[in-house]
Design a protein around this motif. Structure first.
Motif, mmCIF file in Angstrom:
data_model
loop_
_atom_site.group_PDB
_atom_site.id
_atom_site.type_symbol
_atom_site.label_atom_id
_atom_site.label_comp_id
_atom_site.label_asym_id
_atom_site.label_seq_id
_atom_site.Cartn_x
_atom_site.Cartn_y
_atom_site.Cartn_z
ATOM 1 N N SER A 77 8.826 39.105 61.796
ATOM 2 C CA SER A 77 9.248 39.448 63.153
ATOM 3 C C SER A 77 9.529 38.161 63.929
ATOM 4 O O SER A 77 8.982 37.092 63.635
ATOM 5 N N TYR A 78 10.383 38.298 64.944
ATOM 6 C CA TYR A 78 10.744 37.155 65.789
ATOM 7 C C TYR A 78 9.509 36.492 66.376
ATOM 8 O O TYR A 78 9.463 35.258 66.538
ATOM 9 N N ASP A 79 8.476 37.276 66.664
ATOM 10 C CA ASP A 79 7.316 36.740 67.371
ATOM 11 C C ASP A 79 6.428 35.856 66.508
ATOM 12 O O ASP A 79 5.435 35.314 67.001
ATOM 13 N N LYS A 102 7.372 33.149 65.917
ATOM 14 C CA LYS A 102 7.604 31.877 66.616
ATOM 15 C C LYS A 102 6.291 31.320 67.147
ATOM 16 O O LYS A 102 6.115 30.086 67.226
ATOM 17 N N PRO A 123 12.098 30.795 64.193
ATOM 18 C CA PRO A 123 13.185 31.771 64.097
ATOM 19 C C PRO A 123 14.536 31.072 63.969
ATOM 20 O O PRO A 123 14.669 29.903 64.317
ATOM 21 N N MET A 143 19.629 32.940 67.063
ATOM 22 C CA MET A 143 18.988 33.922 67.930
ATOM 23 C C MET A 143 18.035 33.278 68.950
ATOM 24 O O MET A 143 17.304 33.979 69.645
ATOM 25 N N THR A 144 18.073 31.950 69.029
ATOM 26 C CA THR A 144 17.211 31.267 70.004
ATOM 27 C C THR A 144 18.076 30.457 70.965
ATOM 28 O O THR A 144 18.389 30.903 72.052
ATOM 29 N N ARG A 195 10.716 41.187 71.538
ATOM 30 C CA ARG A 195 11.723 41.374 70.486
ATOM 31 C C ARG A 195 11.133 42.010 69.229
ATOM 32 O O ARG A 195 11.778 42.828 68.582
ATOM 33 N N SER A 250 15.795 40.403 65.729
ATOM 34 C CA SER A 250 16.104 38.978 65.603
ATOM 35 C C SER A 250 15.095 38.255 64.710
ATOM 36 O O SER A 250 15.048 37.024 64.682
ATOM 37 N N GLY A 251 14.310 39.051 63.972
ATOM 38 C CA GLY A 251 13.536 38.505 62.862
ATOM 39 C C GLY A 251 14.389 38.536 61.606
ATOM 40 O O GLY A 251 15.612 38.353 61.657
ATOM 41 N N SER A 252 13.765 38.840 60.468
ATOM 42 C CA SER A 252 14.497 38.764 59.205
ATOM 43 C C SER A 252 13.808 39.618 58.156
ATOM 44 O O SER A 252 12.577 39.730 58.155
ATOM 45 N N VAL A 308 19.421 38.292 59.062
ATOM 46 C CA VAL A 308 19.028 38.237 60.469
ATOM 47 C C VAL A 308 19.073 39.668 60.992
ATOM 48 O O VAL A 308 20.089 40.344 60.856
#
Length: 419
Positions: free
Chosen positions: A64-66, A68, A312, A316-317, A336, A340-342, A356
């Protein structure tokens, strides 16, 4: 896919027969779960590394995007309406692949093909109409873009990917049927269907995040979008205009530089190169500007650390990356999560391919919450109104699919102010 969907966990990755130099299979289908790793902890990448070292087998999963927050001193405090785990990977009981039209059973007995042939596909009743709502009203979106442009003028950032959510509550859909519709309307080279119990990712993404082939890492960021036209002459003119658009090139090259920087953390010194800059590729709904950046992986760097070092994805950043992610958290109204993860797969020899998660529907069958997000690159040259229209263009395939399910027409959103 209908056979695989009877399992609690399955994953289908489809190239839709696009000519891609780095894809090994036309499609792969993983079904059943021998073992799984699910975590939302900040040491998720280390847990995945330990999981792979213990089970050096085929595995499928998502970031997941998070995550990050696992790579930088960041946080995610916006509302989360889906609550997907931050990371999920599983080892399948069955793995079926197609290469050059030939079916291969990679995991499982060959007799499984007869079971699939005999599997009876049941019809499903029609689903109620969906009420698609916008989490961010048009005026709020435009005001936010103009505020982000102020940050650009101040020198805080050069570019930022700003996203908004569309959603439906009390949504009853058939996830597999919805994906089949999406994949028919918008066939893309990194499409996929990912089921983890009651949670689903239905993706028509055209973008590759990161791929490893041998000792080579490949990233293919997308920045630059233009509509398609049914008129061939007009369509070619739109394509040419995108190729020569200075604004779109500026967006693309900033992200290429960011990807180059991210890859240097894992690369053999001097091996990072841009294989293709400003390539124009056509999909059913849009033309896209795609660049390809590669490097040779430093043998002292674990391949999972190489994923972490680039995550990420820059597309997407924004740039600079950390400041862009801080502003994303400040100006976006929804967490998010998986968007916008993968997701993708890792092979027993340590090769991998991850997409993506854009142009994707996220759905929780238990809570009956359906969500999709769209966004775009905000630069000094951009116009807020045009960026909003580009968001709707990127969402067009999903809206068409949901309209087929009986939802409201695409130009009649019910807007919703966040509380």
């Amino acid at each position: 896919m209908h056979w695989a969907n009877q399992f609690e966990v399955c994953c289908f990755l489809d190239s839709n027969q696009y000519n891609d130099a780095y894809s090994k299979y036309d499609f792969v289908l993983a079904a059943g779960c021998k073992s799984a790793l699910k975590t939302s902890n900040n040491d998720a990448f280390e847990q995945l590394k330990a999981f792979y070292e213990k089970h050096p087998q085929w595995m499928f999963g998502y970031f997941s995007y998070d995550l990050k927050n696992a790579t930088e001193n960041l946080k995610s405090d916006n509302p989360d309406y889906l609550s997907f785990p931050a990371l999920y990977f599983f080892i399948p009981e069955y793995l079926i692949a197609s290469r050059n039209g030939n079916i291969e059973i990679i995991i499982g007995d060959p007799s499984i093909l007869q079971q699939i042939d005999d599997f009876k596909v049941t019809s499903h009743p029609s689903t109620p109409a969906l009420s698609i709502q916008s989490r961010l009203p048009r005026k709020t979106y435009i005001d936010s873009v103009n505020a982000l442009k102020t940050h650009i003028v101040r020198g805080d950032i050069y570019e930022i990917n700003f996203c908004q959510e569309f959603f439906a509550e009390n949504a009853r859909v058939n996830p597999l049927q919805t994906f089949e519709l999406l994949n028919t309307i918008s066939p893309t080279p990194f499409a996929g269907y990912f089921k983890v119990y009651d949670q689903y990712i239905l993706s028509a993404t055209p973008e590759r995040f990161l791929c490893k082939r041998g000792n080579k890492l490949i990233s293919q960021p997308i920045k630059g979008t233009a509509r398609r036209s049914a008129n061939l002459q007009e369509d070619n003119a739109i394509k040419t205009a995108l190729r020569n658009d200075v604004k779109e090139q500026a967006e693309n090259v900033m992200i290429v530089d960011l990807v180059r920087h991210d890859l240097t953390k894992s690369a053999v010194k001097g091996s990072v190169k841009v294989d293709e800059l400003f390539g124009i590729y056509s999909f059913p709904q849009v033309h896209q500007m795609i660049s390809t950046v590669s490097c040779e992986l430093n043998p002292e760097i674990h391949f999972i650390d190489a994923i972490k070092n680039t995550f990420p994805m820059g597309s997407m950043t924004g740039a600079p990356k950390i400041k862009a992610m801080q502003l994303i958290e400040r100006y976006e109204t929804t967490k998010r999560g998986v968007y916008s993860g993968s997701f993708g797969c890792i092979s027993p020899d340590g090769e991998f391919d991850f997409n993506v998660i854009i142009r994707s529907i996220l759905y929780d069958a238990k809570t009956q919450y359906l969500s999709f997000q769209v966004g775009g690159a905000i630069t000094y040259q951009c116009e807020a109104e045009k960026e909003y229209e580009e968001c709707l263009l990127k969402a067009s395939a999903i809206l068409k699919v949901l309209e087929t399910h009986g939802s409201c027409p695409t130009n009649h959103f019910i807007t919703h102010e966040p509380s």
